[in-house]
Scaffold this active site. Structure first.
Site, PDB file in Angstrom:
ATOM      1  CG  HIS A 205      -0.243   0.313   2.501  1.00 41.92           C
ATOM      2  ND1 HIS A 205       0.442  -0.642   3.183  1.00 41.92           N
ATOM      3  CD2 HIS A 205      -0.095   1.459   3.206  1.00 41.92           C
ATOM      4  CE1 HIS A 205       0.975  -0.109   4.273  1.00 41.92           C
ATOM      5  NE2 HIS A 205       0.665   1.177   4.308  1.00 41.92           N
TER       6      HIS A 205
HETATM    7  C1  UD1 Z   1      -2.055   5.034   6.349  1.00 39.71           C
HETATM    8  C2  UD1 Z   1      -0.817   5.452   7.162  1.00 39.71           C
HETATM    9  C3  UD1 Z   1       0.236   4.371   7.070  1.00 39.71           C
HETATM   10  C4  UD1 Z   1      -0.324   3.006   7.432  1.00 39.71           C
HETATM   11  C5  UD1 Z   1      -1.555   2.722   6.556  1.00 39.71           C
HETATM   12  C6  UD1 Z   1      -2.168   1.388   6.857  1.00 39.71           C
HETATM   13  C7  UD1 Z   1      -0.217   7.855   7.251  1.00 39.71           C
HETATM   14  C8  UD1 Z   1       0.701   8.857   6.709  1.00 39.71           C
HETATM   15  N1  UD1 Z   1      -0.234   6.672   6.606  1.00 39.71           N
HETATM   16  O1  UD1 Z   1      -1.685   4.969   4.997  1.00 39.71           O
HETATM   17  O2  UD1 Z   1       1.273   4.687   7.966  1.00 39.71           O
HETATM   18  O3  UD1 Z   1       0.654   2.014   7.198  1.00 39.71           O
HETATM   19  O4  UD1 Z   1      -2.507   3.767   6.777  1.00 39.71           O
HETATM   20  O5  UD1 Z   1      -3.296   1.145   6.080  1.00 39.71           O
HETATM   21  O6  UD1 Z   1      -0.909   8.134   8.204  1.00 39.71           O
HETATM   22  N2  UD1 Z   1      -8.824   4.930   1.763  1.00 39.71           N
HETATM   23  C9  UD1 Z   1     -10.077   4.341   1.573  1.00 39.71           C
HETATM   24  N3  UD1 Z   1     -10.696   3.848   2.660  1.00 39.71           N
HETATM   25  C10 UD1 Z   1     -10.165   3.903   3.906  1.00 39.71           C
HETATM   26  C11 UD1 Z   1      -8.905   4.510   4.074  1.00 39.71           C
HETATM   27  C12 UD1 Z   1      -8.252   4.999   2.993  1.00 39.71           C
HETATM   28  O7  UD1 Z   1     -10.594   4.278   0.470  1.00 39.71           O
HETATM   29  O8  UD1 Z   1     -10.811   3.430   4.870  1.00 39.71           O
HETATM   30  C13 UD1 Z   1      -8.115   5.466   0.600  1.00 39.71           C
HETATM   31  C14 UD1 Z   1      -8.002   6.975   0.672  1.00 39.71           C
HETATM   32  O9  UD1 Z   1      -9.042   7.595   0.024  1.00 39.71           O
HETATM   33  C15 UD1 Z   1      -6.665   7.238   0.010  1.00 39.71           C
HETATM   34  C16 UD1 Z   1      -5.895   5.984   0.276  1.00 39.71           C
HETATM   35  O10 UD1 Z   1      -6.794   4.958   0.628  1.00 39.71           O
HETATM   36  O11 UD1 Z   1      -6.813   7.378  -1.376  1.00 39.71           O
HETATM   37  C17 UD1 Z   1      -4.846   6.183   1.338  1.00 39.71           C
HETATM   38  O12 UD1 Z   1      -5.391   6.449   2.612  1.00 39.71           O
HETATM   39  P1  UD1 Z   1      -4.541   7.248   3.728  1.00 39.71           P
HETATM   40  O13 UD1 Z   1      -5.296   7.255   5.009  1.00 39.71           O
HETATM   41  O14 UD1 Z   1      -4.085   8.521   3.169  1.00 39.71           O
HETATM   42  O15 UD1 Z   1      -3.209   6.476   3.920  1.00 39.71           O
HETATM   43  P2  UD1 Z   1      -2.785   4.987   3.842  1.00 39.71           P
HETATM   44  O16 UD1 Z   1      -2.096   4.775   2.539  1.00 39.71           O
HETATM   45  O17 UD1 Z   1      -3.913   4.065   4.198  1.00 39.71           O
END
Ligand code: UD1
Length: 366
Positions: A205
């Protein structure tokens, strides 16, 4: 005594759960669960709360997705309001996500005591947002609960005084032991048609791996080659799913019968898959530790790790997409001979945390 426990994203729930259960059993502490809403999909959040026996959070800040600045600032503003209203005696933050930093900052600006669980981990790579979150959270937290000696050394090198540091062990192992019966009794491995020690688990991810089309495409090609000899199961993170569709890679993977794609799994299901697997290929932080504890070979698709102890233990090895295939082969055939888990990775971390918190609270009163 009122303690806020902050949960935000998927990797936080398994760290918060053992602490919640332990503090709830005491007669001196009332834990309040605060969810920042950084992860909001049911299978990234609600499923974990239910499965780990956590209550509905008292507060949900509903911050959702956004740029790092928007997400961090959203939590900062929303959590400040709650802190002013609720005035907890302690705030406990875990891990290294954006919400960890934002909640620490909000609390410290109001001069409230903060304890950081899983403090002191360093990759040395400040291009990783999590490294920035770790460094700043540790710099301003009052108490730094560390999982291993290397974390203590990192903090001392940064000038942190010994009275702020306490090595209490690895909380992820508490969660595993708390849920061990359910994990062992889960039948997800069989229902997916996989045989014990005869398949690999993939998680990916990190923006560094999945946001660049040519890179993720090369990684997928490599995994397709591996899957000709070893079935692979790949629970796909929402970020990765979006990118696989965007870069037209979804069809390529689904056409390959050796790779099973699934939605993100619950903790119990996922750990059942990990504990029965032959190898795990990941870019996660916590999974490097879980595989070390279970003695499962792990290949971590990153240039560095904030968890070097997992490499010293012999279960984990780093890989880039250039040497991924080679490192997977090595991991499969140069299996380490089952070293003991690192000190204090024993399922009693939450108990040590509770003792330390009570002691420090009494000291603060006197
Ligand atoms: C976040 C954490 C990372 C952790 C990871 C585990 C930070 C900087 N990053 O990264 O340390 O390892 O979580 O999963 O805090 N999204 C969804 N549904 C959700 C959550 C996210 O669709 O429930 C999508 C968001 O729209 C975005 C992407 O996933 O496009 C990333 O989500 P984000 O919370 O920014 O960070 P992670 O990559 O999940």
């Amino acid at each position: 005594m009122k303690v806020h426990l902050i949960a935000a994203a998927r990797p936080n729930f398994m760290k918060v759960a053992p602490v919640w259960h332990k503090l709830s059993q005491t007669n001196w502490c009332i834990p309040t669960l605060v969810h920042t809403g950084q992860h909001y999909d049911s299978n990234m959040s609600e499923t974990f709360l239910k499965e780990l026996g956590l209550p509905t959070p008292e507060y949900n800040l509903g911050v959702g997705s956004g740029t790092h600045a928007k997400q961090t600032a959203g939590v900062l503003v929303a959590y400040e309001e709650i802190l002013i209203k609720d005035s907890p005696d302690w705030v406990i933050v875990v891990g290294d996500v954006n919400s960890t930093l934002a909640c620490t900052l909000a609390a410290k600006k109001l001069c409230l005591p903060v304890a950081h669980l899983e403090a002191g981990l360093r990759s040395g790579d400040r291009n990783m947002p999590e490294e920035i979150n770790r460094v700043i959270t540790d710099a301003i937290s009052d108490v730094l609960w560390t999982p291993s000696h290397d974390a203590d050394q990192n903090l001392r090198r940064e000038g942190v005084s010994d009275d702020r540091i306490n090595m209490i062990g690895n909380i992820m192992i508490d969660c595993f032991e708390l849920m061990r019966n359910q994990i062992e009794n889960s039948n997800v491995q069989q229902t997916r048609g996989l045989f014990e020690r005869d398949y690999g688990v993939i998680t990916l991810h990190r923006p560094g791996n999945v946001d660049e089309p040519s890179l993720i495409s090369n990684i997928i090609d490599c995994l397709i080659t591996v899957a000709t000899d070893l079935p692979l199961i790949f629970p796909v993170h929402p970020r990765t799913r979006k990118k696989l569709y965007k870069f037209n890679l979804m069809e390529k993977i689904t056409a390959n019968s050796g790779i099973i794609l699934t939605e993100p799994m619950s903790y119990v299901q996922f750990m059942n898959l990990v504990m029965n697997s032959k190898i795990v290929i990941t870019d996660s932080g916590g999974i490097q530790e879980e595989t070390t504890y279970l003695g499962i070979p792990c290949v971590t698709l990153r240039n560095n790790t904030e968890r070097p102890i997992t490499i010293q233990q012999g279960t984990n090895r780093l890989a880039t997409f250039n040497n991924l295939k080679d490192q997977i082969t090595k991991a499969l055939f140069e299996v380490s001979d089952g070293t003991k888990p690192p000190p204090l990775w024993d399922g009693n971390t939450a108990a040590r945390l509770a003792i330390d918190l009570e002691k420090r609270s009494l000291e603060n009163k006197n």
